[in-house]
Write an enzyme that holds these catalytic residues in place. Structure first.
Site, mmCIF file in Angstrom:
data_model
loop_
_atom_site.group_PDB
_atom_site.id
_atom_site.type_symbol
_atom_site.label_atom_id
_atom_site.label_comp_id
_atom_site.label_asym_id
_atom_site.label_seq_id
_atom_site.Cartn_x
_atom_site.Cartn_y
_atom_site.Cartn_z
ATOM 1 N N ASP A 1 58.740 -19.214 81.153
ATOM 2 C CA ASP A 1 59.716 -20.261 80.626
ATOM 3 C C ASP A 1 59.866 -20.459 79.262
ATOM 4 O O ASP A 1 58.868 -20.556 78.466
ATOM 5 C CB ASP A 1 58.702 -21.618 81.201
ATOM 6 C CG ASP A 1 59.713 -22.833 81.127
ATOM 7 O OD1 ASP A 1 60.423 -22.944 80.240
ATOM 8 O OD2 ASP A 1 59.119 -23.771 81.964
ATOM 9 N N HIS A 2 61.334 -20.340 78.798
ATOM 10 C CA HIS A 2 61.638 -20.217 77.372
ATOM 11 C C HIS A 2 61.178 -21.524 76.638
ATOM 12 O O HIS A 2 61.442 -21.665 75.500
ATOM 13 C CB HIS A 2 62.852 -19.464 77.425
ATOM 14 C CG HIS A 2 62.961 -18.773 75.982
ATOM 15 N ND1 HIS A 2 62.432 -19.175 74.749
ATOM 16 C CD2 HIS A 2 63.818 -17.614 75.795
ATOM 17 C CE1 HIS A 2 62.608 -18.406 73.974
ATOM 18 N NE2 HIS A 2 63.515 -17.445 74.530
#
Ligand SMILES: Cc1ncc(C[n+]2csc(CCOP(=O)(O)OP(=O)(O)O)c2C)c(N)n1
Ligand SMILES: [Mg+2]
Lengths: 441, 374
Positions: free
Chosen positions: A412-413
């Site tokens: 999850d950036h």
């Protein structure tokens, strides 16, 4: 205790699917409180509680299809053996009823008139900018002018109804219909030669049998309803893919030594790989954090609950091994085996299906080198292990055959940047390459 | 092939959203000369009584809905959202008048005094008619769309011939106005100047078909004028407007003025029945917009504006609604199926010889089964 059997929630249905429970075992519930969302062939409906009491047992898991008449919920009900209410007036014995001044059917005056005069305004309300409509005795006239009413869906869109294709369907006498059925011939695919477009016995002869290539054309496509676990996976993956900015990074790792260790002892390769992941996760704690977009908060967990993706006949599930960081490789081997078995049996608890905070997916069992997995909703990292291949590899200055595996991390950036994800992956790789390093970490 | 019904011309549809209203959404009492003339006796306590009626009707409806989901009833057509239309109209009648309604007229049934145990049996599929029509002057629920309008007109014509001053009210939906029965009923009512009130609850849908599909974009209230029957478009979520409109129509009928048509503009907030899924054909936003026009909230606000202390009124409403729900639940849970031979009852007013013979044959057959199993 009272057992509630699943009723027919439509007209003449035989089963229904439990979409979601809104209560769990041990919960106290009120009469008519919503307990579950249930999907019938006709609609998703809310099930209101038939009793006031405590939920003793839920007989079905979410996603399960239950037959009409089968036990659904056990309730502990306080006055279990009390006689059922008689339906007469005596049944109105609620606490509040005694201060009810025996109302007549018409009801006595209950309002306390205040000596204020009601506000009076000219009808109708200004918000609606009415056209004048004269009423009663005679005709309603609609005056022109620009109406300002709100548009409704069907005002804007012309109403269009799809009709069945025109033309008469083929017909045949009952014996001919029977013959067609026996031979697997679709009457509509036959050219009728009889009077009034009737299909005859002879027409069936020329049409051949269904096994003949021209008898029954293969439909260009078929559709079936997506239900159960497949439906939940679809919803979870859609949500994850659409709401989480995914990024991925991969690394080819020489796992010769780890594989040798697995072959020489009782710990499985997957358990050893899990150890490597757990050690790396301790050094990069945010890989197990959860991002809450609604409150803009990052939630960090005290323990690492390692989710194992298991492919079952019914679909994919992620089973959690809670507090996995405290387990050694042998304990992990046993835990992984246990979760996989029970996932296939369908006997995992709701907690085990939902408590993971990082997931490992062993796609290598399907013989592929890797892929970019979609995050399990609510998690920030998922690790895919590819197939282990013997391939030419540089080792101590020479090209030799080594056991090599591609490891992928999707993340999850919003939570992790490339630096953390790469650092996490490099740490996993380091231990897989030199398992002895685990001693130092 | 497809059939396209063109979007209605907005100029012709003018007035669609401004039916007669005397209670605004925020509870303000609006002034309307036509309706006000028939509301002179409505003080705070009379309005509070209408409030109590509506709360009880709603509670009966929601309890029955839950009972269906719990397997105690087999089907329920909910009226949620239509309480004011039914309560206002029902309270404009005398007990000696007659009601001929559809399957959704639970408010009428309750206020006319239907026996709740008998009522529950209908929706458990244990009874064909339920209550005794002659006890409460209300015919059994009619499932055949619109048929009850003919029954109502027939009754009214007979009343007129008998020289009685009874009035018949027939209640039906927007979809029913497309039926031949309703159109024939309008012709007969007009031709014989029958003392009948046509109450059309336009709840915007006939199952999944929005009213625009069959209205040509015009208010339904325009139709009866073509039969020479005067007509009113009323905010069906305004109980006072409905009461006044009902009183006007009943008074006309009773005094020899002939038929009147009332279009109550309202909304069916629930599904068509417990086996329907309205999400397949309408937007949740549309439902929300009608929640804001809730008929009961509006009266609460009106009473508050009049200075009524609502706490005791709400408490009283709760006691009565709870008691009703409990009574109805007990009736639904404990209803017993009828004996098969009841099918022979109520076929004719006087039993026929043939029917008696068939009943005897049936009973003998049942008895022979018991012999065999010995
Ligand atoms: C003569 C007839 N045709 C069709 C039906 C099937 N049917 C049941 S309810 C319904 C819709 C009626 O709509 P409306 O008159 O608007 O009444 P509502 O259900 O909205 O109260 C239809 C078509 C029926 N019961 N009788
Ligand atoms: Mg309708």
């Amino acid at each position: 205790m009272k057992t509630f059997l699943l009723p027919d929630l439509g007209e003449g249905l035989t089963d229904s699917e439990i979409v979601a429970w809104r209560v769990k075992e041990g919960d106290a519930v009120e009469l008519n409180q919503p307990l579950a969302d249930i999907e019938t062939a006709k609609a998703v409906v809310e099930l209101p509680s038939p009793y006031e009491g405590t939920i003793a047992k839920l007989h079905a898991a979410e996603g399960e299809t239950v037959d009409v008449g089968a036990p659904l919920i056990d309730f502990d009900v306080a006055d279990d053996d009390a006689p059922a209410p008689s339906g007469s007036d005596e049944s109105a014995t609620d606490a509040s009823a005694h201060d009810d001044p025996a109302p007549s059917p018409e009801g006595g005056p209950v309002a306390t008139p205040a000596d204020t005069v009601a506000e009076v305004r000219d009808a109708p309300a200004p918000e609606e900018k009415p056209e004048k409509v004269s009423v009663l005795v005679g005709h309603i006239t609609v005056h022109g002018g620009k109406p300002t009413r709100k548009r409704r869906a069907w005002d804007v869109e012309p109403f269009t109804r799809q009709e069945r294709p025109s033309g008469r369907p083929n017909r045949a006498m009952p014996p001919v219909r029977k013959l067609a059925k026996e031979r697997g011939i679709d009457l509509q695919s036959v050219r009728p030669s009889g009077r009034d477009g009737l299909v005859t016995r002879a027409d069936l002869e020329t049409a051949g049998t269904a096994s003949g290539p021209q008898a029954q054309p293969q439909p260009a496509s078929t559709r079936e309803k997506v239900t159960g676990l497949r439906k939940h996976t679809a919803a979870a993956m859609t949500q994850s893919a659409l709401t989480v900015p995914h990024a991925a990074t991969f690394h080819q790792v020489d796992v010769t030594e780890t594989l040798a260790l697995a072959r020489s002892g009782d710990a499985s390769f997957l358990a050893l790989a899990s150890r490597a992941i757990l050690l790396a996760a301790k050094r990069w704690p945010d890989v197990t954090a959860a991002f809450h977009a609604d409150t803009m908060e990052l939630e960090r967990f005290a323990h690492i609950n390692l989710g194992i993706a298991v492919s079952t006949d019914r679909g994919l599930v992620v089973a959690s091994i809670d507090e996995a960081e405290s387990m050694d490789a042998l304990e992990l081997t046993a835990a992984i085996k246990d979760r996989a078995t029970r996932a296939r049996e369908g006997s995992l608890t709701m907690a085990e299906l939902t408590s993971s905070n990082i997931t490992i997916s062993n796609v290598g069992v399907f013989g592929v080198d890797g892929g970019i997995p979609i995050l399990n909703p609510g998690e920030s990292a998922i690790i895919a292990l590819g197939a282990v291949r013997r391939m030419p590899w540089e080792h101590e200055g020479e090209i030799v055959l080594r056991d090599v595996c591609t490891v992928t991390v999707s993340f999850d950036h919003r939570v992790l940047d490339g630096r953390e994800a790469a650092g996490f992956l490099a740490d996993i790789a380091a231990v897989l390459e030199r398992p002895a390093l685990a001693l130092a970490r | 092939m497809s059939i396209t019904v063109p979007a209605p011309d907005p100029a012709l549809a003018a007035g669609l959203d401004c039916p007669l209203r005397v209670l605004d959404l925020d509870g303000t009492r609006l002034h309307d000369p036509l309706l006000d003339a028939h509301l002179g006796d409505i003080d705070e306590s009379a309005l509070a009584d209408l409030y109590l009626d509506m709360v009880r009707v709603r509670r009966l409806d929601t309890e029955a809905f839950a009972l269906t989901r719990q397997g105690h009833l087999v089907l329920w057509p909910p009226l949620l959202g239509q309480e004011a239309a039914q309560v206002g109209a029902a309270r404009s009648l005398e007990q000696r008048d007659w009601v001929f309604g559809s399957y959704r007229e639970h408010g009428f049934a309750l206020l006319r005094g239907a026996d709740m145990a008998e009522f529950a049996r209908i929706w458990k599929a244990y009874a064909h008619g339920g209550w005794d029509p002659h006890e409460i002057n209300m015919a059994p629920s009619q499932i055949i769309i619109g048929a009850q309008s003919l029954h109502g007109v027939g009754y009214a014509m007979a009343a007129k011939m008998d020289g009685s001053d009874e009035v018949a009210l027939t209640a039906f939906g927007d979809g029913a106005t497309s039926e031949g029965d309703v159109n024939e009923a309008l012709v007969w009512a007009s031709a014989f100047q029958a003392p009948v009130v046509f109450l059309c609850q336009n709840n915007q849908y006939a199952i999944s078909e929005p009213v625009a599909v069959q209205s040509g974009g015009l208010p339904l209230a325009l139709r009866p004028t073509g039969f020479g029957i005067p007509s009113m478009r009323v905010d069906g979520n305004d109980v006072l407007a409905m009461l006044a409109a009902g009183r006007i129509a009943v008074e006309r009928a009773r005094s020899g003025g002939g038929p009147t048509f009332i279009e109550a503009v309202t909304y069916r907030r629930g599904p068509h029945t417990t086996t329907d899924d309205p999400k397949r054909y309408r937007d949740e936003a549309e439902v929300e917009a009608w929640v804001a026009k809730d008929p009961i909230d509006r009266v609460e606000r009106a009473l508050e504006r009049m200075g009524v202390d609502m706490d005791p009124v709400r408490a009283e409403a709760k006691v009565r609604a709870d008691r009703l729900a409990k009574e109805f639940r007990a009736a639904a849970e404990h209803a017993e199926p009828p004996a098969a031979e009841e099918i022979f009852d109520n076929v004719y007013a006087q039993p026929s010889r043939r029917l008696e013979r068939q009943r005897a044959e049936h009973l003998a057959f049942v008895a022979s089964l018991a012999e065999e199993s010995k």
